[in-house]
Enzyme design. Structure first.
Site, PDB file in Angstrom:
ATOM      1  N   GLU A 144       0.842  -1.196   0.000  1.00 21.16           N
ATOM      2  CA  GLU A 144       0.000   0.000   0.000  1.00 21.16           C
ATOM      3  C   GLU A 144       0.879   1.248   0.000  1.00 21.16           C
ATOM      4  O   GLU A 144       2.027   1.222   0.470  1.00 21.16           O
ATOM      5  CB  GLU A 144      -0.887  -0.016   1.266  1.00 21.16           C
ATOM      6  CG  GLU A 144      -1.831   1.179   1.358  1.00 21.16           C
ATOM      7  CD  GLU A 144      -2.908   1.019   2.429  1.00 21.16           C
ATOM      8  OE1 GLU A 144      -2.811   0.093   3.252  1.00 21.16           O
ATOM      9  OE2 GLU A 144      -3.857   1.832   2.413  1.00 21.16           O
TER      10      GLU A 144
ATOM     11  N   ASN B 238     -12.378  -1.238  -1.050  1.00 21.30           N
ATOM     12  CA  ASN B 238     -11.662  -1.808   0.094  1.00 21.30           C
ATOM     13  C   ASN B 238     -12.318  -1.303   1.375  1.00 21.30           C
ATOM     14  O   ASN B 238     -12.547  -0.094   1.517  1.00 21.30           O
ATOM     15  CB  ASN B 238     -10.193  -1.359   0.093  1.00 21.30           C
ATOM     16  CG  ASN B 238      -9.505  -1.700   1.416  1.00 21.30           C
ATOM     17  OD1 ASN B 238      -9.181  -2.859   1.664  1.00 21.30           O
ATOM     18  ND2 ASN B 238      -9.311  -0.705   2.279  1.00 21.30           N
ATOM     19  N   GLU B 239     -12.612  -2.197   2.255  1.00 24.19           N
ATOM     20  CA  GLU B 239     -13.204  -1.832   3.555  1.00 24.19           C
ATOM     21  C   GLU B 239     -14.237  -0.702   3.391  1.00 24.19           C
ATOM     22  O   GLU B 239     -14.173   0.329   4.065  1.00 24.19           O
ATOM     23  CB  GLU B 239     -12.111  -1.455   4.570  1.00 24.19           C
ATOM     24  CG  GLU B 239     -11.238  -2.640   4.940  1.00 24.19           C
ATOM     25  CD  GLU B 239     -10.353  -2.452   6.162  1.00 24.19           C
ATOM     26  OE1 GLU B 239     -10.303  -1.349   6.734  1.00 24.19           O
ATOM     27  OE2 GLU B 239      -9.699  -3.436   6.554  1.00 24.19           O
TER      28      GLU B 239
ATOM     29  N   GLU C 173      -6.150  -9.059   3.567  1.00 20.83           N
ATOM     30  CA  GLU C 173      -5.300  -8.408   4.561  1.00 20.83           C
ATOM     31  C   GLU C 173      -5.289  -9.296   5.787  1.00 20.83           C
ATOM     32  O   GLU C 173      -6.355  -9.589   6.352  1.00 20.83           O
ATOM     33  CB  GLU C 173      -5.822  -7.011   4.927  1.00 20.83           C
ATOM     34  CG  GLU C 173      -5.682  -6.005   3.805  1.00 20.83           C
ATOM     35  CD  GLU C 173      -6.061  -4.586   4.214  1.00 20.83           C
ATOM     36  OE1 GLU C 173      -5.920  -4.233   5.390  1.00 20.83           O
ATOM     37  OE2 GLU C 173      -6.517  -3.844   3.313  1.00 20.83           O
TER      38      GLU C 173
HETATM   39  O1  AHR Z   1      -3.074  -2.516   6.191  1.00 25.29           O
HETATM   40  C1  AHR Z   1      -3.355  -1.314   6.830  1.00 25.29           C
HETATM   41  C2  AHR Z   1      -4.823  -0.920   6.724  1.00 25.29           C
HETATM   42  O2  AHR Z   1      -5.614  -1.837   7.403  1.00 25.29           O
HETATM   43  C3  AHR Z   1      -5.401  -0.890   5.339  1.00 25.29           C
HETATM   44  O3  AHR Z   1      -5.153   0.294   4.670  1.00 25.29           O
HETATM   45  C4  AHR Z   1      -6.866  -1.043   5.593  1.00 25.29           C
HETATM   46  O4  AHR Z   1      -7.534  -1.676   4.539  1.00 25.29           O
HETATM   47  C5  AHR Z   1      -6.926  -1.838   6.884  1.00 25.29           C
HETATM   48  O5  AHR Z   1      -7.773  -1.284   7.803  1.00 25.29           O
END
Ligand code: AHR
Length: 503
Positions: free
Chosen positions: A25, A172-173, A293
């Site tokens: 990331e 994402n999330e 993740e």
């Molecule tokens: O990996 C760190 C963060 O954790 C990511 O950006 C997010 O998707 C998760 O909450």
């Protein structure tokens, strides 16, 4: 004595190599410094990527790399990251430290990195703040072989051929940093966005990943949108306690160690719960769990930017990695993809860097030892192990901010597979912080004539590799296993990860 039965003639399921995926990331020093230093850097690099890190990562046979986030993904405007680098605009990375991102690692650079690593790209598209059209155009830019506005823009930026890409995340999330949506709303938006996510190269298909969470959300999403997705993303971090008391990565006691093992082992309950919900709507198991993740999340190293999530990595992290990978193997019927967070300098990293120095973490070595399982056939194992940590009640956990019940944790974790050459590998973790473990393994459906192995262990619970002493924790040859009339027996050192090779 701990007992394992390995059923060598019952293998049906392939362990997807994609559960060995990684995650990079735009966060802290993962992308910038960790991977990308730029072509003008004095550090030896290939088209901007540091050679030492890329060389180390190549040895892991990384199957796929997820990018650009994470929370960053839902703020990312891909058009900021194409064209001449000196003309790319800066943007504020407001999730992670408020730094100004220069966009020098963009689409071309990321896909070049994937080609260098020999892995498949897994891009998380921006659904939280980006439009349907932006996401559709990004795919046209990457995958269109013919002439089209986006394909011609790609050509103008120096790339004639489209890239090969398979994995595509639709957000994402999105229940949190990716838009704070409700499940019903996300399910509808997912249906809309994914309609325009096309692979423009004839004969190629996208593997579309929808953003999951925990049971209630996943139920709604599967009910409303299972038929439009190939994978359901869930995240699971091993966190010792509430977010503001996660504990040190390196300075911890036996209670902390045991809690970490228990939390890590609980990933199996989460997978089982998720799989049970998916079974309701997808009994044929077409849709995969994408654990994109996972890993440990401790407090940052003292004196480092709290928004950069830089943590050291000890033999405790190695046990979490081995345990988690064994769980993924044993649920290969549902777990199709997984991505440890994150590749370099962030959370449970493979590689840490300090200027021009690098070190390989204990977690790196587990990934290197376990790579023999990639695309091998899972051989079912039954484990009767002594209890190591007793069950605990409801306790705050990570990822979704909910609570979970921590079950009793066995001392031994195991999984086995047969590779394309017929070689059987058995992975074992002894989670005990202090005691060795005597293990017997009955081999059913095979006769072994030889056993060799490698072990990763360390003198103390918090032993780590440092920039001064980078080779303290490294795999060694393992001589502690012998063949017996019924299979084999082994003595696993305390806090160890062992991979045995049976021929
Ligand atoms: O990996 C760190 C963060 O954790 C990511 O950006 C997010 O998707 C998760 O909450």
């Amino acid at each position: 004595m701990h007992r394992i039965v390995l059923n060598a003639d019952l293998g049906q399921q392939k362990i997807s190599r994609h559960i060995y995926g990684h995650f990079a990331e735009h966060l802290g020093r993962c992308v910038y410094e960790g991977l990308w230093v730029g072509e003008d850097s004095p550090m030896p690099n290939t088209r901007g990527f540091r050679n030492d890190v890329v060389d180390a990562l190549r040895k892991l046979n990384i199957p796929n790399l997820r990018w650009p986030g994470g929370c960053f993904a839902d703020t990312y405007n891909w058009k900021d990251g194409i064209g001449p680098r000196e003309k790319r605009p800066g943007v504020v990375n407001f999730h992670w430290g408020g730094t100004v991102e220069n966009n020098h690692m963009g689409t071309h650079e990321f896909l070049d990195l994937c080609e260098m690593l020999g892995c498949e790209p897994y891009i998380a598209g921006n659904m939280g703040s980006g439009t349907v059209r932006e996401m559709a155009e990004w795919l046209e830019y990457i995958t269109m072989p013919a002439h089209s506005p986006m394909a011609d823009l790609r050509r103008k930026n120096g790339r004639e051929e489209p890239w090969a890409i398979q994995f595509w995340g639709v957000g994402n999330e999105n229940w949190g940093c990716g838009g704070n949506m409700r499940a019903e709303y996300y399910a509808d938006l997912f249906r809309q966005y994914q309609s325009y996510c096309r692979h423009f190269t004839p004969g190629q298909k996208l593997y579309k990943v929808a953003c999951g969470l925990t049971n209630d959300w996943n139920d709604v999403l599967m009910r409303e949108a299972a038929r439009f997705m190939h994978g359901l993303s869930i995240h699971y971090y091993t966190v010792n306690g509430p977010w503001d008391k996660k504990g040190s990565a390196t300075d911890f006691n036996v209670d902390d160690w045991q809690l970490t093992m228990q939390k890590a082992a609980n990933i199996e309950d989460f997978i089982k719960q998720t799989a049970a919900i998916m079974d309701r709507y997808d009994p044929a198991k077409r849709v995969g769990i994408v654990m994109d993740e996972w890993g440990t999340w401790f407090e940052v190293e003292p004196g480092t930017n709290p928004g950069f999530l830089y943590q050291q990595n000890t033999i405790r992290d190695a046990l979490v990695a081995g345990l988690s990978l064994n769980v993924f193997h044993n649920h290969a019927d549902r777990v199709q993809v997984a991505n440890i967070a994150q590749t370099v300098n962030v959370l449970q990293a493979m590689v840490l860097t300090d200027g021009d120095k690098i070190l390989l973490t204990p977690t790196y070595h587990v990934f290197e030892m376990f790579k023999v399982h990639q695309d091998a056939t899972l051989l079912p194992t039954a484990v009767q192990a002594e209890e190591y940590v007793a069950a605990r009640g409801m306790i705050g956990t990570a990822g979704a901010g909910g609570t979970t019940t921590l079950s009793a944790t066995p001392q031994i974790s195991a999984s086995a597979s047969r590779d394309a050459n017929g070689v059987v590998h058995l992975s074992l973790c002894n989670l005990h912080h202090a005691d060795a473990a005597d293990v017997t393994c009955d081999l059913r459906g095979m006769t072994a004539t030889g056993v060799t192995g490698r072990v990763l262990t360390a003198p103390a619970m918090n032993t780590m590799n440092t920039f001064e002493q980078p080779n303290t924790v490294e795999p060694m040859a393992f001589g502690g296993a012998t063949l017996t009339a019924s299979g084999l027996s082994a003595t696993l050192p305390a806090r160890s990860v062992v991979v045995l090779k049976l021929t």
